[in-house]
Write an enzyme that holds these catalytic residues in place. Structure first.
Site, mmCIF file in Angstrom:
data_model
loop_
_atom_site.group_PDB
_atom_site.id
_atom_site.type_symbol
_atom_site.label_atom_id
_atom_site.label_comp_id
_atom_site.label_asym_id
_atom_site.label_seq_id
_atom_site.Cartn_x
_atom_site.Cartn_y
_atom_site.Cartn_z
ATOM 1 N N ASP A 223 0.818 -1.210 0.000
ATOM 2 C CA ASP A 223 0.000 0.000 0.000
ATOM 3 C C ASP A 223 0.857 1.266 0.000
ATOM 4 O OD1 ASP A 223 -2.628 1.366 0.548
ATOM 5 O OD2 ASP A 223 -1.556 1.994 2.342
ATOM 6 N N GLU A 291 1.255 -0.420 -4.978
ATOM 7 C CA GLU A 291 0.350 0.692 -5.261
ATOM 8 C C GLU A 291 1.156 1.977 -5.371
ATOM 9 O OE1 GLU A 291 -3.465 3.015 -3.378
ATOM 10 O OE2 GLU A 291 -1.686 2.638 -2.196
#
Ligand SMILES: *[C@@H]1O[C@H](CO)[C@@H](O)[C@H](O)[C@H]1NC(C)=O
Ligand SMILES: *[C@@H]1O[C@H](CO)[C@@H](O)[C@H](O)[C@H]1NC(C)=O
Ligand SMILES: *[C@@H]1O[C@H](CO)[C@@H](O)[C@H](O)[C@H]1NC(C)=O
Ligand SMILES: *[C@@H]1O[C@H](CO)[C@@H](O)[C@H](O)[C@H]1NC(C)=O
Ligand SMILES: CC(=O)N[C@H]1CO[C@H](CO)[C@@H](O)[C@@H]1O
Ligand SMILES: [Ca+2]
Ligand SMILES: [Ca+2]
Length: 570
Positions: A223, A291
């Site tokens: 993330d 990401e």
């Protein structure tokens, strides 16, 4: 007829193609947003046993791998992206044992399971943070602590060390009275940034990876990668002069000191090395998806080099970031080519149109384009990523201010929440037309079910010719064709039509046509590599001018508005 033939061919092809491509290079990754997938215990929130009970759906759809948005212990200030304990599952979702049962069921079904690794920050309710506040080693430097500067008017008070702005709005620094220092939070107030300049923290986070790898998971989706490191000089960031940004908006500044620092690239290669140790032991690749919302050239750097690899797959957010409702077919083709021609020659490509942070593709581009978009995502070179619900064409729900729960929306206030809220794309999965769309028995669910669920749900699309779901299943099957797995790409805008072919020596060519425009037209697809002469319609979208098995002349193919067609050469 044609589709049955395809199935037979695909089965043959699958074994041949598998020989030179690894599982992660041909995968369809399916993002599950656990709160919204399936609630097994009637509390209105999705959970792990719910997911386990529905894993067969992934298999049925033709998906091969799944990544779960965070399921770890969390006060849920950012719905799990604020982790209080990286080693344990939150009771809201179940127990560690429930996760192992999920994994075992996935193994039975031949599905890979990836977890979400959220390395930039923990929750402020983490024991690490509590101990860091108290300066208890080794936690003292686990977070980014700073003294700040004396307040100009009242020197007994202190101001933040610089002008950095959080992604959720407002200063990225918050004062902690007990420690007498500011801590950095690039996201919410409850998400203090971890300090990657602390060797003890770096080792701790590698241990988190090892903990779950030891328990058999197949990789991680990482993330918010760009935010790992900040420039140690703590210099102010310059203004962006974005006219739409208020002074408290993240977009107000240019993030030259808080995003994509060289040290961040290096940390990714260190994590990749941890994964590769496991891969080396048994030959089963542990994969890393990253990401990264960044300028394209920066994103490419996250692949690393062949000698020092980074992520296997930094997500391709070209469509999410730049494809709008008013983009032309040529714009779409340009976005695809910028990505495809820019990635390292040895890298595997990937295609994404949605996730839990962006409005649903069906709502961004119109529901008529659902099949066309799935054709692009699933048949362009490399791997495909599907956000749960895209296989049935789920749409954004209207969420009123009083129903809103996303901190990004709430922080913006009642007048601007719709510009920021991620609630509309996070509503429960629509399984059938029963209560709560079959998601939950509860009287209220954590977000309301989209009111369109009576007509739009998996059950109503299953086994129905030309439904979004049936088309999706056919597309995942078509991915097994050799030209789709390994073929070259020729992509062009033919007027309003996004057109591409996949060609491989000695194999059937696969041609994909998506009418991006609002008018009926006739397209000459014979300008595409390998697409001359007669083509057979393999997968028509709903309302297309042709049926499966129809033979058409490549130079003259009729298409209605938003139609999609997959065809093969003889
Ligand atoms: C943690 O952050 C939340 C905001 O997300 C805040 O309301 C709460 O007071 C904070 N708790 C601690 C222990 O700092
Ligand atoms: C940090 O900022 C200083 C001052 O602008 C600059 O010289 C240096 O290159 C920056 N370092 C990184 C890693 O960005
Ligand atoms: C985009 O265009 C389609 C087709 O014209 C329309 O149905 C849809 O509402 C539009 N979406 C937005 C967000 O403007
Ligand atoms: C198919 O045509 C019907 C009737 O014109 C229309 O309501 C529907 O939206 C169309 N479906 C697609 C996927 O374009
Ligand atoms: C797509 C995605 O996972 N986005 C997440 C990025 O990180 C922030 C903070 O952890 C989350 O709020 C987003 O949901
Ligand atoms: Ca539940
Ligand atoms: Ca950081």
């Amino acid at each position: 007829m044609a589709f049955r033939l395809l199935l037979a061919l695909a089965a043959l092809a699958a074994s041949a193609a598998a020989a030179d491509l690894d599982w992660w290079q041909t995968a369809v990754y399916y993002q599950i947003y656990p709160r919204s997938f399936k609630d097994s215990d009637g509390d209105g929130v999705g959970d792990l046993n719910g997911i386990t009970s529905k894993l067969e759906h992934l298999k049925d759809a033709g998906v091969t791998a799944t990544w779960l948005s965070p399921i770890f212990k969390s006060p849920m200030a950012d719905f799990g992206y604020d982790i209080a304990d990286f080693y344990n599952i939150d009771p809201l979702f179940g127990s560690n044992e429930d996760f192992f049962a999920l994994k075992a069921r996935a193994d039975e079904l031949g599905l890979k399971v990836l977890l979400d690794f959220v390395p930039n920050h923990s929750s402020n309710e983490s024991e690490w943070f509590t101990k860091s506040i108290q300066r208890i080693d080794p936690y003292t430097d686990y977070y980014v602590w700073e003294d700040g500067v004396p307040n100009a008017d009242d020197p007994s008070k202190r101001d933040p060390p610089n002008n950095w702005i959080s992604n959720f709005g407002g200063s990225a620094w918050a004062w902690n009275e007990e420690r007498g220092q500011f801590f950095l939070h690039q996201f919410g107030l409850g998400q203090p940034d971890l300090n990657y300049r602390s060797p003890a923290l770096v080792e701790e986070m590698k241990n988190v990876l090892r903990f779950w790898l030891d328990r058999g998971i197949d990789g991680f989706r990482v993330d918010a990668v760009p935010f790992l490191f900040e420039n140690a000089t703590l210099a102010d960031e310059p203004r962006s002069y974005d006219p739409s940004a208020l002074p408290t908006d993240e977009k107000y500044l240019k993030h030259i000191y808080t995003q994509n620092l060289p040290e961040t690239m290096d940390m990714l290669t260190q994590w990749r090395a941890v994964l590769d140790e496991y891969t080396a032991k048994d030959g089963e690749t542990r994969v890393m998806l990253a990401e990264v919302y960044a300028p394209l050239l920066t994103t490419f750097e996250y692949f690393g080099t062949q000698e020092k690899p980074g992520a296997h797959l930094p997500f391709n957010f070209q469509f999410i970031q730049y494809l709008t409702n008013s983009s032309s077919a040529q714009d779409l083709v340009d976005l695809a080519l910028q990505w495809q021609n820019g990635i390292p020659s040895w890298a595997t490509s990937n295609w994404v149109v949605g996730n839990h942070d962006n409005h649903r593709a069906a709502s961004r581009y119109g529901r008529e384009l659902v099949d066309g978009l799935n054709m692009l995502v699933l048949l362009l070179p490399g791997v495909a990523v599907t956000y749960n619900g895209e296989e049935i064409g789920m749409e954004d729900a209207f969420i009123s201010w009083s129903q809103s729960v996303d901190p990004m929306g709430l922080n913006a206030g009642p007048d601007r929440y719709q510009l920021f809220s991620r609630d509309p794309e996070r509503t429960p999965f629509q399984w059938d037309d029963s209560k709560n769309a079959g998601f939950s028995d509860a009287d209220t669910t954590w977000l309301p079910v989209n009111s369109d669920y009576k007509a739009l749900n998996l059950k109503s699309e299953e086994g129905v010719a030309h439904s979004h779901y049936t088309t999706y299943q056919h597309l995942t099957t078509a991915r097994k064709l050799p030209a789709v797995q390994r073929g070259a790409l020729d992509i062009q805008a033919l007027g309003d039509v996004v057109a591409f072919s996949r060609t491989l020596e000695g194999e059937q060519t696969v041609v994909v046509l998506v009418n991006w425009g609002a008018d009926s037209l006739t397209v000459d697809a014979s300008v595409l590599a390998g697409a001359q002469g007669e083509l057979t319609v393999l997968i028509p979208s709903d309302n297309a001018s042709y049926a499966e098995g129809d033979v058409v002349e490549a130079s003259s193919i009729k298409m209605g508005p938003k139609d999609g067609l997959v065809l093969t050469s003889a």
